[in-house]
Design a protein around this motif. Structure first.
Motif, PDB file in Angstrom:
ATOM      1  N   GLY A   8       5.924  -0.188   0.658  1.00  0.00           N
ATOM      2  CA  GLY A   8       4.625   0.371   0.281  1.00  0.00           C
ATOM      3  C   GLY A   8       4.679   1.876   0.118  1.00  0.00           C
ATOM      4  O   GLY A   8       4.116   2.438  -0.834  1.00  0.00           O
ATOM      5  N   MET A   9       5.367   2.547   1.026  1.00  0.00           N
ATOM      6  CA  MET A   9       5.487   4.002   0.943  1.00  0.00           C
ATOM      7  C   MET A   9       6.293   4.416  -0.287  1.00  0.00           C
ATOM      8  O   MET A   9       5.913   5.351  -1.002  1.00  0.00           O
ATOM      9  N   LEU A  10       7.403   3.726  -0.543  1.00  0.00           N
ATOM     10  CA  LEU A  10       8.220   4.043  -1.711  1.00  0.00           C
ATOM     11  C   LEU A  10       7.470   3.747  -3.007  1.00  0.00           C
ATOM     12  O   LEU A  10       7.565   4.500  -3.979  1.00  0.00           O
ATOM     13  N   GLY A  11       6.730   2.649  -3.026  1.00  0.00           N
ATOM     14  CA  GLY A  11       5.917   2.323  -4.192  1.00  0.00           C
ATOM     15  C   GLY A  11       4.853   3.378  -4.441  1.00  0.00           C
ATOM     16  O   GLY A  11       4.622   3.784  -5.587  1.00  0.00           O
ATOM     17  N   PHE A  64       3.049  -4.817  -8.426  1.00  0.00           N
ATOM     18  CA  PHE A  64       3.643  -4.375  -7.162  1.00  0.00           C
ATOM     19  C   PHE A  64       2.727  -4.699  -5.987  1.00  0.00           C
ATOM     20  O   PHE A  64       3.176  -5.216  -4.955  1.00  0.00           O
ATOM     21  N   LEU A  65       1.440  -4.409  -6.132  1.00  0.00           N
ATOM     22  CA  LEU A  65       0.496  -4.691  -5.048  1.00  0.00           C
ATOM     23  C   LEU A  65       0.376  -6.191  -4.798  1.00  0.00           C
ATOM     24  O   LEU A  65       0.244  -6.621  -3.646  1.00  0.00           O
ATOM     25  N   GLY A  66       0.419  -6.988  -5.855  1.00  0.00           N
ATOM     26  CA  GLY A  66       0.392  -8.442  -5.683  1.00  0.00           C
ATOM     27  C   GLY A  66       1.603  -8.928  -4.905  1.00  0.00           C
ATOM     28  O   GLY A  66       1.483  -9.765  -3.997  1.00  0.00           O
ATOM     29  N   LEU A  67       2.774  -8.400  -5.245  1.00  0.00           N
ATOM     30  CA  LEU A  67       3.991  -8.772  -4.513  1.00  0.00           C
ATOM     31  C   LEU A  67       3.934  -8.293  -3.066  1.00  0.00           C
ATOM     32  O   LEU A  67       4.370  -9.003  -2.155  1.00  0.00           O
ATOM     33  N   LEU A  68       3.397  -7.111  -2.861  1.00  0.00           N
ATOM     34  CA  LEU A  68       3.262  -6.590  -1.496  1.00  0.00           C
ATOM     35  C   LEU A  68       2.318  -7.461  -0.669  1.00  0.00           C
ATOM     36  O   LEU A  68       2.600  -7.761   0.501  1.00  0.00           O
ATOM     37  N   LEU A  69       1.227  -7.906  -1.279  1.00  0.00           N
ATOM     38  CA  LEU A  69       0.298  -8.801  -0.584  1.00  0.00           C
ATOM     39  C   LEU A  69       0.976 -10.125  -0.247  1.00  0.00           C
ATOM     40  O   LEU A  69       0.820 -10.646   0.870  1.00  0.00           O
ATOM     41  N   VAL A  91      -5.970  -6.329   4.187  1.00  0.00           N
ATOM     42  CA  VAL A  91      -7.218  -5.736   3.685  1.00  0.00           C
ATOM     43  C   VAL A  91      -6.917  -4.501   2.843  1.00  0.00           C
ATOM     44  O   VAL A  91      -7.479  -4.323   1.752  1.00  0.00           O
ATOM     45  N   LEU A  92      -6.006  -3.662   3.318  1.00  0.00           N
ATOM     46  CA  LEU A  92      -5.641  -2.455   2.583  1.00  0.00           C
ATOM     47  C   LEU A  92      -5.087  -2.795   1.199  1.00  0.00           C
ATOM     48  O   LEU A  92      -5.514  -2.224   0.180  1.00  0.00           O
ATOM     49  N   VAL A  93      -4.166  -3.735   1.139  1.00  0.00           N
ATOM     50  CA  VAL A  93      -3.550  -4.086  -0.139  1.00  0.00           C
ATOM     51  C   VAL A  93      -4.563  -4.762  -1.057  1.00  0.00           C
ATOM     52  O   VAL A  93      -4.575  -4.500  -2.265  1.00  0.00           O
ATOM     53  N   VAL A  94      -5.431  -5.602  -0.526  1.00  0.00           N
ATOM     54  CA  VAL A  94      -6.453  -6.248  -1.366  1.00  0.00           C
ATOM     55  C   VAL A  94      -7.397  -5.204  -1.949  1.00  0.00           C
ATOM     56  O   VAL A  94      -7.724  -5.250  -3.145  1.00  0.00           O
ATOM     57  N   VAL A  95      -7.822  -4.242  -1.140  1.00  0.00           N
ATOM     58  CA  VAL A  95      -8.715  -3.188  -1.646  1.00  0.00           C
ATOM     59  C   VAL A  95      -8.006  -2.374  -2.731  1.00  0.00           C
ATOM     60  O   VAL A  95      -8.580  -2.114  -3.798  1.00  0.00           O
ATOM     61  N   LEU A  96      -6.765  -1.992  -2.477  1.00  0.00           N
ATOM     62  CA  LEU A  96      -6.004  -1.243  -3.485  1.00  0.00           C
ATOM     63  C   LEU A  96      -5.808  -2.063  -4.757  1.00  0.00           C
ATOM     64  O   LEU A  96      -5.894  -1.531  -5.868  1.00  0.00           O
ATOM     65  N   LEU A  97      -5.559  -3.349  -4.601  1.00  0.00           N
ATOM     66  CA  LEU A  97      -5.377  -4.226  -5.757  1.00  0.00           C
ATOM     67  C   LEU A  97      -6.669  -4.346  -6.567  1.00  0.00           C
ATOM     68  O   LEU A  97      -6.647  -4.296  -7.805  1.00  0.00           O
ATOM     69  N   LEU A  98      -7.794  -4.472  -5.886  1.00  0.00           N
ATOM     70  CA  LEU A  98      -9.078  -4.562  -6.589  1.00  0.00           C
ATOM     71  C   LEU A  98      -9.398  -3.270  -7.342  1.00  0.00           C
ATOM     72  O   LEU A  98      -9.807  -3.311  -8.507  1.00  0.00           O
ATOM     73  N   VAL A  99      -9.204  -2.142  -6.683  1.00  0.00           N
ATOM     74  CA  VAL A  99      -9.451  -0.851  -7.339  1.00  0.00           C
ATOM     75  C   VAL A  99      -8.525  -0.694  -8.541  1.00  0.00           C
ATOM     76  O   VAL A  99      -8.944  -0.267  -9.619  1.00  0.00           O
ATOM     77  N   SER A 100      -7.268  -1.064  -8.370  1.00  0.00           N
ATOM     78  CA  SER A 100      -6.295  -0.964  -9.468  1.00  0.00           C
ATOM     79  C   SER A 100      -6.667  -1.883 -10.621  1.00  0.00           C
ATOM     80  O   SER A 100      -6.554  -1.504 -11.789  1.00  0.00           O
ATOM     81  N   ALA A 101      -7.110  -3.087 -10.308  1.00  0.00           N
ATOM     82  CA  ALA A 101      -7.486  -4.042 -11.352  1.00  0.00           C
ATOM     83  C   ALA A 101      -8.704  -3.554 -12.138  1.00  0.00           C
ATOM     84  O   ALA A 101      -8.738  -3.652 -13.368  1.00  0.00           O
ATOM     85  N   PHE A 102      -9.704  -3.009 -11.439  1.00  0.00           N
ATOM     86  CA  PHE A 102     -10.877  -2.487 -12.134  1.00  0.00           C
ATOM     87  C   PHE A 102     -10.506  -1.284 -12.994  1.00  0.00           C
ATOM     88  O   PHE A 102     -10.973  -1.143 -14.127  1.00  0.00           O
ATOM     89  N   THR A 103      -9.651  -0.432 -12.483  1.00  0.00           N
ATOM     90  CA  THR A 103      -9.196   0.729 -13.244  1.00  0.00           C
ATOM     91  C   THR A 103      -8.379   0.287 -14.452  1.00  0.00           C
ATOM     92  O   THR A 103      -8.516   0.838 -15.547  1.00  0.00           O
ATOM     93  N   LEU A 104      -7.544  -0.714 -14.258  1.00  0.00           N
ATOM     94  CA  LEU A 104      -6.733  -1.248 -15.349  1.00  0.00           C
ATOM     95  C   LEU A 104      -7.618  -1.783 -16.465  1.00  0.00           C
ATOM     96  O   LEU A 104      -7.338  -1.576 -17.648  1.00  0.00           O
ATOM     97  N   ARG A 105      -8.681  -2.444 -16.090  1.00  0.00           N
ATOM     98  CA  ARG A 105      -9.618  -2.975 -17.085  1.00  0.00           C
ATOM     99  C   ARG A 105     -10.249  -1.848 -17.900  1.00  0.00           C
ATOM    100  O   ARG A 105     -10.376  -1.934 -19.120  1.00  0.00           O
TER     101      ARG A 105
END
Length: 123
Positions: A8-11, A64-69, A91-105
């Motif tokens: 996670g840190m390297l990513g 990456f976040l999906g794989l981390l989850l 919870v941290l990875v799910v929140v980051l994934l959701l924010v990333s997905a909305f931003t990606l959209r």
């Protein structure tokens, strides 16, 4: 420190460095435009390319976040440890994934809009 934490840190570091590189590219584009080295059509094309790079980066971040989850939940399933650390990471990875997905959209919509403007006559 667990392997998941290190990954996670390297990513996160990789994302930061790639985003910084994109920012420097945008700054160079703006400087070239102000200096009159490139015309409006080239600027528009370069901006579309930059948005497409951002879209690819966003897709990579989401993957990456999906794989981390999956790694967090997989480790918990194998070890049977569903305690505080697992819950925190999940919870941290799910929140980051959701924010990333909305931003990606939003970035995908920006790319589509920029391409359509580029294809219009007079641009």
């Amino acid at each position: 420190m667990s392997l998941i934490t290190v990954a996670g840190m390297l990513g996160g570091l990789a994302v930061f460095l790639l985003a910084r590189r994109g920012q420097k590219t945008a700054e160079r584009l703006l400087a070239d435009q102000r200096a009159g080295l490139i015309g409006p059509r080239e600027v528009a094309r370069a901006k579309v390319q930059q948005k497409e790079r951002s879209l690819r980066l966003g897709k990579g971040i989401c993957a990456f976040l999906g794989l981390l989850l999956l790694a967090v939940l997989g480790r918990a399933a194998v070890t049977g440890e569903w305690g505080g650390t697992t819950l925190y990471y999940a919870v941290l990875v799910v929140v980051l994934l959701l924010v990333s997905a909305f931003t990606l959209r939003r970035v995908a919509a920006d790319v589509t809009e920029a391409k359509s403007k580029l294809d219009q006559p007079g641009h």
